[in-house]
Design an enzyme around this catalytic site. Structure first.
Site, PDB file in Angstrom:
ATOM      1  N   ASP A 237       0.796  -1.229   0.000  1.00  0.00           N
ATOM      2  CA  ASP A 237       0.000   0.000   0.000  1.00  0.00           C
ATOM      3  C   ASP A 237       0.828   1.278   0.000  1.00  0.00           C
ATOM      4  O   ASP A 237       0.378   2.308  -0.468  1.00  0.00           O
ATOM      5  CB  ASP A 237      -0.911   0.030   1.229  1.00  0.00           C
ATOM      6  CG  ASP A 237      -2.221  -0.697   0.994  1.00  0.00           C
ATOM      7  OD1 ASP A 237      -2.547  -0.968  -0.175  1.00  0.00           O
ATOM      8  OD2 ASP A 237      -2.917  -0.977   1.985  1.00  0.00           O
ATOM      9  N   ASP A 261       0.052   5.964   1.518  1.00  0.00           N
ATOM     10  CA  ASP A 261      -1.191   5.588   2.188  1.00  0.00           C
ATOM     11  C   ASP A 261      -1.156   6.159   3.602  1.00  0.00           C
ATOM     12  O   ASP A 261      -1.049   7.361   3.779  1.00  0.00           O
ATOM     13  CB  ASP A 261      -1.366   4.071   2.159  1.00  0.00           C
ATOM     14  CG  ASP A 261      -2.782   3.634   2.483  1.00  0.00           C
ATOM     15  OD1 ASP A 261      -3.696   4.474   2.383  1.00  0.00           O
ATOM     16  OD2 ASP A 261      -2.991   2.469   2.835  1.00  0.00           O
ATOM     17  N   ASP A 265      -0.766   2.152  10.012  1.00  0.00           N
ATOM     18  CA  ASP A 265      -2.021   1.395   9.961  1.00  0.00           C
ATOM     19  C   ASP A 265      -1.902   0.179  10.867  1.00  0.00           C
ATOM     20  O   ASP A 265      -0.874  -0.514  10.845  1.00  0.00           O
ATOM     21  CB  ASP A 265      -2.315   0.913   8.540  1.00  0.00           C
ATOM     22  CG  ASP A 265      -2.876   2.015   7.650  1.00  0.00           C
ATOM     23  OD1 ASP A 265      -2.846   3.190   8.068  1.00  0.00           O
ATOM     24  OD2 ASP A 265      -3.321   1.701   6.533  1.00  0.00           O
ATOM     25  N   ARG A 317      -7.629  11.599  10.535  1.00  0.00           N
ATOM     26  CA  ARG A 317      -7.266  10.273  11.052  1.00  0.00           C
ATOM     27  C   ARG A 317      -6.105  10.340  12.052  1.00  0.00           C
ATOM     28  O   ARG A 317      -5.042   9.801  11.815  1.00  0.00           O
ATOM     29  CB  ARG A 317      -6.932   9.308   9.915  1.00  0.00           C
ATOM     30  CG  ARG A 317      -8.081   9.061   8.968  1.00  0.00           C
ATOM     31  CD  ARG A 317      -7.755   7.981   7.955  1.00  0.00           C
ATOM     32  NE  ARG A 317      -8.906   7.694   7.099  1.00  0.00           N
ATOM     33  CZ  ARG A 317      -8.925   6.746   6.169  1.00  0.00           C
ATOM     34  NH1 ARG A 317      -7.862   5.977   5.981  1.00  0.00           N
ATOM     35  NH2 ARG A 317     -10.006   6.559   5.438  1.00  0.00           N
TER      36      ARG A 317
END
Length: 439
Positions: A237, A261, A265, A317
Site C-alpha cells: 500500500d 497511504d 495502519d 485520522r
C-alpha cells in the site's frame, strides 16, 4: 476463448482481494498459516479484558513522574526557539531511560519503559546486538549481511542498531520477524524514498528513534520474510508502518511524514499497541486502526496514543478507529484540516489531557467525526473527553455514558491536564543522542 477470459477475470479479482485477506501474501502457504495461528494466540494473550485498569495505571504514572517537576522554570526555558539547556525528561516513559550518560552501554533499559497497552513488550532485549553497517537493499531473497533487511528476518531476538547515520531506501516492504528492536539512537537514520515497514503476524516489536518519510508502494515480487522462507508478495500500500495481525508493538520517538497511504495502519486483529513520543507532519491519512467495518475481530484492538505531536500539514485520522478501545492521552494537536479523531463501528475512544488547537477556519473546529453513521446510532458510543484543553474554538463532541458512570469510577485517576502537554510532549520525535552524553 470465453474460458480464458473468465479465468483472467477470476485471477485479476483474486489478486485484488488478496491484500484485504492476507495483506499482500500471494501464496498463503503452510508457513504463513502457522505464523498467523501463532500470532492469533499471542494476540489473545496480550488482550486486556479490563482496559480501564490500563488507562488508570497510565494516568497514575504520569502523576507520579510529574511530582516535583518545576513547570514554571521549564516553561520559560522551552519558549525559546529550540532547547539547548540541560537534559529534561518530562514524561514517565522518557524519565525511565533518558538523561543518563551510560545509555549506549545499557540500551536494553529502553525495553523496561513502555507504558499503556503495549506494556510488557521487550523487543530484542536479552538478544544479541546487531549492527547495521550497510544501507543498501538490493537483494530481496538473499539479503546481504549487515543490512537492515538481513537483520529483521533473523529468528532469534535481536537489538538492531546502526553503525553510522544513513538513509535507507527500501526496494520492497521490510517484513519483520518477532522479538526485534530497531533502535536508531546514536545515528541519524531515515527510512525514505522507498517502501515501508511491515509488522505482519508477529509479536514483541520495538521501533525507536528513526525518521520514516516519503514512502511509496513496493511493486511486489519474491521477498524473504524469515531465514527459512520467502514468497511472492503483491503490491504493498505504501504505509509508513503497517501492523497486521500483530501484538505487543511499541513505536516510540519516531518522525513520520508523507506516505502514499497511511503513516501507521494497524488492522486485522492487531492489539497491545503503544504509539508514544512521535512527531507527525505533512500527511492526509495519519493513523488507521481497523480497515473494514466487517472485520469484527478488531473489537480486541487496544491502542495507547500518548505524548505525540500532531503537527503541520495533517488532514485527518489522528486516529480513525473501528471497533476496539483507544486511549488518546496527553498529545499535542496543533493542526488538522478535516478532523482529528474519528471512527465508525462503535469504537471506545477515551480522550484525556490532550491539547487541541483549532485552525481559524470556522468549518473545522470540531475535533471528532463519526464516519458514515447516523446520530441515532453513534449517540451510544463511548467517546469521552476528560481534562482536555481546547483552544481557538476547538471542541469534542462526546457520546455515551460519562466516565463518572464507569464501574471503576471509585479508583479512577484523573489524567494530567491538557495545559501541561507542552511539557509532556515537548521532546516528541527522534532525539539527537551522542555516546557518553545526556540527551
Amino acid at each position: 476463448m470465453v474460458t480464458s477470459r473468465l479465468f483472467g477475470l477470476f485471477f485479476v479479482s483474486f489478486i485484488l482481494i488478496i491484500p484485504s485477506l492476507h495483506a499482500f501474501i500471494a501464496e498463503y502457504d503452510e508457513y504463513w498459516q502457522n505464523r498467523e495461528a501463532k500470532a492469533r494466540r499471542k494476540a489473545q494473550e496480550a488482550y486486556h479484558p479490563e482496559p480501564y485498569n490500563i488507562t488508570n495505571d497510565f494516568n497514575f504514572y504520569v502523576h507520579m513522574s510529574m511530582k516535583g517537576f518545576d513547570f514554571n522554570n521549564t516553561r520559560r526555558s522551552l519558549t525559546a526557539k529550540g532547547y539547548k539547556g540541560p537534559c529534561i525528561a518530562s514524561n514517565p516513559i522518557d524519565k525511565c531511560w533518558r538523561c543518563r550518560r551510560n545509555w549506549e552501554e545499557n540500551r536494553f533499559r529502553l525495553a523496561d519503559c513502555v507504558m499503556g497497552f503495549a506494556h510488557g513488550t521487550t523487543g530484542g532485549k536479552g538478544g544479541k546486538i546487531y549492527v547495521v553497517t550497510d544501507r543498501s537493499d538490493s537483494d530481496m531473497v538473499n539479503p546481504k549481511p549487515g543490512t537492515l533487511r538481513h537483520a529483521v528476518i533473523q529468528e532469534e531476538p535481536l537489538w538492531i542498531i546502526f553503525a553510522r547515520p544513513m538513509i535507507i531506501r527500501l526496494n520492497q516492504e521490510l517484513i519483520m520477524t518477532s522479538d526485534k528492536t530497531i533502535d536508531g539512537r546514536g545515528a541519524n537514520v531515515h527510512i525514505a524514498g522507498g517502501a515501508g515497514i511491515t509488522i505482519q503476524f508477529v509479536q514483541n516489536i520495538i521501533i525507536h528513534g528513526i525518521h520514516i518519510h516519503d514512502i511509496v508502494p513496493g511493486s511486489g515480487g519474491l521477498i524473504r520474510d524469515s531465514v527459512n522462507h520467502y514468497g511472492f508478495r503483491t503490491r504493498s500500500d505504501g504505509d509508513g508502518i503497517s501492523i497486521f495481525g500483530a501484538s505487543r508493538i511499541w513505536l516510540d520517538h519516531l518522525s513520520l511524514t508523507r506516505a502514499s497511504d497511511g503513516l501507521i495502519d494497524a488492522i486485522q486483529g492487531s492489539t497491545a499497541i503503544t504509539i508514544s513520543n512521535c512527531r507527525m507532519t505533512d500527511h492526509n491519512d495519519v493513523f488507521l486502526f481497523g480497515a473494514t467495518d466487517k472485520y469484527t475481530e478488531d473489537t480486541k484492538m487496544q491502542v495507547t496514543i500518548a505524548f505525540n505531536h500532531f503537527g503541520k500539514g495533517l488532514t485527518q485520522r489522528m486516529p480513525r478507529c473501528r471497533f476496539g478501545f483507544f486511549h488518546v492521552v496527553n498529545n499535542d494537536y496543533t493542526h488538522w484540516l478535516m478532523y482529528a479523531i474519528g471512527g465508525s463501528r462503535n469504537p471506545t475512544i477515551i480522550s484525556q489531557g490532550n491539547r487541541f488547537i483549532a485552525r481559524d477556519n470556522e468549518h473545522i473546529k470540531e475535533v471528532t467525526k463519526r464516519v458514515d453513521t447516523e446520530e441515532s446510532v453513534w449517540k451510544s458510543w463511548t467517546w469521552r473527553s476528560e481534562n482536555d484543553l481546547f483552544l481557538n474554538g476547538a471542541y469534542f463532541r462526546e457520546s455515551g455514558s460519562p466516565l463518572t458512570d464507569n464501574p471503576y469510577k471509585s479508583f479512577m485517576i484523573a489524567p494530567f491536564h491538557g495545559s501541561f502537554v507542552n511539557e509532556l510532549a515537548r521532546f516528541a520525535g527522534p532525539r539527537k543522542c551522542k555516546p557518553r552524553r545526556k540527551f
